[in-house]
Design an enzyme around this catalytic site. Structure first.
Site, mmCIF file in Angstrom:
data_model
loop_
_atom_site.group_PDB
_atom_site.id
_atom_site.type_symbol
_atom_site.label_atom_id
_atom_site.label_comp_id
_atom_site.label_asym_id
_atom_site.label_seq_id
_atom_site.Cartn_x
_atom_site.Cartn_y
_atom_site.Cartn_z
ATOM 1 N N THR A 184 0.872 -1.178 0.000
ATOM 2 C CA THR A 184 0.000 0.000 0.000
ATOM 3 C C THR A 184 0.908 1.228 0.000
ATOM 4 O OG1 THR A 184 -0.032 0.085 2.386
ATOM 5 C CG2 THR A 184 -1.787 -1.165 1.343
ATOM 6 N N GLU A 329 -5.831 -3.799 -0.862
ATOM 7 C CA GLU A 329 -6.201 -4.939 -0.023
ATOM 8 C C GLU A 329 -7.391 -5.727 -0.558
ATOM 9 O OE1 GLU A 329 -5.495 -1.900 0.985
ATOM 10 O OE2 GLU A 329 -4.564 -1.863 2.985
ATOM 11 N N LYS A 436 -15.015 17.658 9.563
ATOM 12 C CA LYS A 436 -16.040 17.689 10.618
ATOM 13 C C LYS A 436 -16.290 19.126 11.001
ATOM 14 C CE LYS A 436 -17.168 14.019 13.727
ATOM 15 N NZ LYS A 436 -16.739 13.143 14.772
ATOM 16 N N TRP A 441 -20.579 15.990 9.443
ATOM 17 C CA TRP A 441 -19.615 15.674 8.404
ATOM 18 C C TRP A 441 -19.932 16.390 7.098
ATOM 19 C CZ3 TRP A 441 -19.332 9.613 8.911
ATOM 20 C CH2 TRP A 441 -18.565 9.303 10.030
HETATM 21 P P1 ADP Z 1 -3.815 4.438 -1.862
HETATM 22 O O1 ADP Z 1 -4.868 5.372 -2.443
HETATM 23 O O2 ADP Z 1 -3.695 4.542 -0.371
HETATM 24 O O3 ADP Z 1 -2.551 4.489 -2.611
HETATM 25 P P2 ADP Z 1 -5.228 2.245 -2.973
HETATM 26 O O4 ADP Z 1 -4.787 2.412 -4.349
HETATM 27 O O5 ADP Z 1 -5.369 0.885 -2.425
HETATM 28 O O6 ADP Z 1 -4.282 2.957 -2.026
HETATM 29 O O7 ADP Z 1 -6.530 3.099 -2.825
HETATM 30 C C1 ADP Z 1 -7.663 2.660 -2.178
HETATM 31 C C2 ADP Z 1 -8.527 3.818 -1.841
HETATM 32 O O8 ADP Z 1 -8.832 4.606 -2.991
HETATM 33 C C3 ADP Z 1 -9.883 3.412 -1.304
HETATM 34 O O9 ADP Z 1 -9.808 3.076 0.052
HETATM 35 C C4 ADP Z 1 -10.710 4.657 -1.567
HETATM 36 O O10 ADP Z 1 -10.523 5.632 -0.568
HETATM 37 C C5 ADP Z 1 -10.127 5.179 -2.850
HETATM 38 N N1 ADP Z 1 -10.968 4.767 -3.980
HETATM 39 C C6 ADP Z 1 -10.767 3.757 -4.828
HETATM 40 N N2 ADP Z 1 -11.740 3.702 -5.748
HETATM 41 C C7 ADP Z 1 -12.593 4.713 -5.465
HETATM 42 C C8 ADP Z 1 -13.817 5.188 -6.030
HETATM 43 N N3 ADP Z 1 -14.351 4.635 -7.093
HETATM 44 N N4 ADP Z 1 -14.405 6.260 -5.433
HETATM 45 C C9 ADP Z 1 -13.880 6.850 -4.347
HETATM 46 N N5 ADP Z 1 -12.740 6.450 -3.780
HETATM 47 C C10 ADP Z 1 -12.098 5.397 -4.322
#
Ligand code: ADP
Length: 537
Positions: A184, A329, A436, A441
């Site tokens: 990640t 994940e 917040k 929110w």
């Molecule tokens: P990071 O963004 O931490 O590098 P990831 O690529 O695993 O890691 O991103 C996952 C996160 O991206 C999700 O937990 C969510 O917050 C965001 N995300 C992914 N797809 C979407 C979506 N379609 N709409 C909104 N948020 C999204």
């Protein structure tokens, strides 16, 4: 009573064998660093993957060892996607956009033994090599080894492959064996390694192709713009060959002009990537007054999809955009926005609105919402809580890490969401981004989408900043279209018509560009830092 069916393991090598056997003449097109296009077939891919497995075997790579890649989306990377897990080793895909110290940390944490890298990343590899003593072989993914005074044990991929046989019997083993490792991004603390298995990868690929998800067929030409170092290019390198789709790999050229040329030249029908990439493609097509002639569908994910983009692609380019939600994940597919066939009965405006919702869990995935006390919340479209997820391709832990992500058997995503009675999920924020204000929110995603609905706004990002009375207030950073004549008061009036009055930020700042992170998303932590620095002045 047990069923009486064969207990055959689900293995990634079976995807390759199936593709070579059934779709052996289907083409893979891959863009090289010099812009030229390389072409071969799934049959040839399988043959070269066997050569690579032999080369790795001769190098001492055995079952369970980690092999790293630092590469763009190209055919050699694809060969590693099959050879490494196919032989029982673990493919560790690394993101070249990370800081060298973070990369070195990951290579050491993963205990990688071999690093396959794009020659364009040689300077980066030279920087980290002295910090990664466990890497015993460096393989430059090109014809021959580039000149390097710093790397010992450096070979050129093609020379290395040529010295190995293409006879290799893919071994059979437990389907729960680790197949891939992806860290990640580590915006909070050190990155955490997600360890996929053959079982999870195969099941994910099967579901990814089906009608409710990407709907891949033998007639599709698939362009994964999402990088192969980012959550396995959302599983497309496995799902496309599994479904017999022609595969087009864009290399490192991800600008709008290059993507458009590739989409047209190779008659791409389907593509997938993060919103920032589609933004540059859309800008290119608008400037040139062109539209794609064969691309009909596109999946956008990784961050929220603004309605303006859905509308633009539908009305100006005749491309149906759907949204996918997931994370490293979750392999990553968790949910997909509503499918076009459900939408025929409703107006275009309603269709666009639905596409901005993260959508429905695909088969195999269950979702729940947790309130502040951990109790599950109702799925009524109103209650918002932390999104929980479970399913056969969701992480149950992290590689060599104490963090325990499961709560009562569910993975806590760190996203805030609501789920309606029909099962449609809507992300309103990430826990760490939520604003917040006065105890209530404000959804940064909704606020950003409202701003991006303005025709002069290209990008918007909202952060929460301290406020003496309301605890926090939104602060909105906005990138305007070039030459736009819009002031903050006008934008505020525009927002007042779209969101609750108290959501409208008192502070809006126009900026030239946004800080975009290694996975193509706006880096809000940098915006927060920028705000603190400005406030201190
Ligand atoms: P990071 O963004 O931490 O590098 P990831 O690529 O695993 O890691 O991103 C996952 C996160 O991206 C999700 O937990 C969510 O917050 C965001 N995300 C992914 N797809 C979407 C979506 N379609 N709409 C909104 N948020 C999204």
């Amino acid at each position: 009573m047990q069923g009486m069916m064969m207990d055959r393991p689900l293995l990634i090598s079976d995807i390759l064998k199936h593709a070579a056997r059934t779709y052996g003449d289907v083409e893979v097109v891959s863009r090289d660093t010099d812009g030229s296009l390389f072409r071969y077939t799934f049959g040839e891919l399988a043959r070269r993957a066997r050569r690579l497995a032999n080369a790795l075997h001769n190098e001492g790579v055995v079952h369970g060892m980690r092999v790293a890649t630092l590469a763009w989306n190209d055919h050699r990377h694809l060969e590693a996607y099959y050879a490494v897990p196919g032989m029982g080793a673990v493919l560790h895909t690394c993101n070249p956009r990370l800081h060298p110290s973070q990369l070195a940390w990951m290579l050491n944490h993963a205990e990688d033994t071999v690093l396959l890298f794009d020659p364009a990343f040689l300077p980066l590899v030279e920087v980290i090599a002295s910090q990664c003593p466990r890497v015993r072989k460096y393989v430059a993914l090109g014809a021959s080894a580039p000149t390097s005074t710093k790397l010992t044990n450096l070979v050129g991929y093609e020379e290395w492959l040529a010295a190995s046989s293409d006879v290799f019997e893919w071994p059979e083993f437990d389907e729960r064996t680790a197949s891939g490792l992806c860290y990640t991004s580590g915006t909070t603390g050190n990155p955490k390694g997600v360890l996929y298995s053959h079982r999870s990868a195969v099941l994910h690929s099967l579901v990814l192709g089906n009608a409710q998800a990407l709907g891949l067929t033998r007639d599709d030409t698939v362009l994964p713009v999402v990088p192969m170092f980012h959550v396995n290019a959302w599983g497309l390198p496995y799902a496309a060959p599994l479904n017999g789709c022609r595969l087009v790999l864009p290399g490192g050229r991800l600008d709008g002009a290059s993507l458009y040329e590739l989409i047209e030249g190779e008659r791409v029908t389907f593509s997938a990537g993060v919103p920032t990439v589609w933004l540059s493609l859309a800008q290119h097509m608008q400037t040139k007054g062109v539209r794609p002639s064969t691309m009909r569908r596109s999946v956008i994910g990784g961050s929220a999809l603004p309605e303006t983009m859905v509308r633009l692609f539908a009305e100006s380019f005749d491309v149906e955009v759907r949204q996918g939600w997931g994370m490293t994940e979750t392999s990553p597919l968790g949910t997909m926005s509503a499918a076009a066939q459900d939408d025929e009965k409703v107006s275009a405006a309603e269709r666009y609105r639905r596409a901005t919702l993260q959508g429905y869990p695909v088969f195999g995935i269950e979702l729940a919402l947790a309130g502040p006390d951990g109790a599950h919340l109702p799925h009524d479209g109103v209650a918002q809580g932390e999104l929980l997820i479970r399913g056969p391709w969701i992480a149950s832990g992290y590689f060599n890490h104490d963090a325990m992500p499961l709560v009562g058997g569910w993975f806590a995503t760190g996203d805030i969401a609501a789920i309606d009675a029909g099962g449609c999920m809507r992300i309103t924020d990430r826990v760490k981004d939520v604003i917040k204000s006065g105890g209530e929110w404000i959804s940064s995603i909704d606020l950003e989408n409202a701003a991006m609905a303005h025709p002069e706004v290209v990008m918007a990002a909202a952060i929460g900043v301290p406020h003496p009375k309301w605890a926090e207030r939104p602060y909105l950073y906005v990138v305007l279209r070039q030459g736009a004549a819009l002031d903050t008061a006008e934008l505020r009036t525009f927002l007042e018509q779209r969101v609750a009055r108290w959501w409208v930020p008192d502070d809006i700042e126009f900026v030239d560009d946004m800080p975009i992170g290694a996975t193509g998303k706006v880096q809000k932590q940098i915006l927060r830092k920028r705000y603190v620095e400005q406030a201190a002045c």
